[in-house]
Design a protein around this motif. Sequence first.
Motif, short mmCIF file in Angstrom:
data_model
loop_
_atom_site.label_atom_id
_atom_site.label_comp_id
_atom_site.label_asym_id
_atom_site.label_seq_id
_atom_site.Cartn_x
_atom_site.Cartn_y
_atom_site.Cartn_z
N PHE A 1 82.66 57.58 -46.85
CA PHE A 1 81.76 56.63 -46.18
C PHE A 1 80.72 57.39 -45.38
O PHE A 1 80.96 58.52 -44.93
CB PHE A 1 82.54 55.69 -45.25
N GLU A 2 79.57 56.75 -45.21
CA GLU A 2 78.51 57.32 -44.40
C GLU A 2 77.86 56.24 -43.56
O GLU A 2 77.90 55.05 -43.91
CB GLU A 2 77.47 58.01 -45.27
N LEU A 3 77.30 56.68 -42.45
CA LEU A 3 76.54 55.79 -41.57
C LEU A 3 75.07 55.92 -41.93
O LEU A 3 74.56 57.04 -42.06
CB LEU A 3 76.75 56.17 -40.11
N ARG A 4 74.40 54.79 -42.09
CA ARG A 4 72.96 54.81 -42.33
C ARG A 4 72.25 54.13 -41.17
O ARG A 4 72.65 53.06 -40.73
CB ARG A 4 72.62 54.12 -43.64
N MET A 5 71.21 54.79 -40.70
CA MET A 5 70.41 54.25 -39.60
C MET A 5 69.00 54.00 -40.11
O MET A 5 68.35 54.91 -40.64
CB MET A 5 70.38 55.23 -38.44
N ALA A 6 68.54 52.77 -39.97
CA ALA A 6 67.17 52.43 -40.34
C ALA A 6 66.41 52.00 -39.09
O ALA A 6 66.92 51.21 -38.29
CB ALA A 6 67.15 51.30 -41.37
#
Length: 206
Positions: A147-152
Amino acid sequence: MRIPKAAHTAQPWRIHELTRDFRIEDVWSLRAPGAGPDDFPVMLDALKVSYDTRKEPAATRFLMGVRWKLGALLGWDRSQKGLGGRVASLRDRLPSELARTAHDITPCTDPFVEVYQLDDEAARELANKTVHAIMHLGWVGTVDGGFELRMAALVKPNGRFGRVYMAFIAPFRYLLIYPPLIRQWERAWQDRADLLAKRDPSDGTS
């Protein structure tokens, strides 16, 4: 790591229906080794404790200090220039099932205001004279089972002044803001057990 904007738009986030009048400024990702599908709230709590308890790199502190002092001098951050003043909060657009989620979110001392939080995404916002900005965080499974965290960063600049301001600070964001921020977030995930124990000494689990 900075990733294409399509990595954000391709996900079935609820944020899309709320921010059609915002533009995508940046999208970044960080891996979360050992994370599972239910660890998004753990990641968010670790990030918030990290912000509250750890110092940013000296260059970042200096740059942000200059920004806040300049904002205070020129009145950029006055309440009438922000949420509920110059712009309406994104919370005013929320359907009831999303609005209810904001009541149970753990607070943080950073300038952002909580909008909503679900099992795999969350949104926070701030507004001032230059821009109305949304920080969207999403939890995404990877092809290798991790899993990864994505920041937009989603923004609505305030007219020509806001567009010029965003263009001016772009190099600083890419060199001095986002890279150390992502590294700090990576450390927060690695140290999540210790960080969360600072918030709740009775709970040292991850």
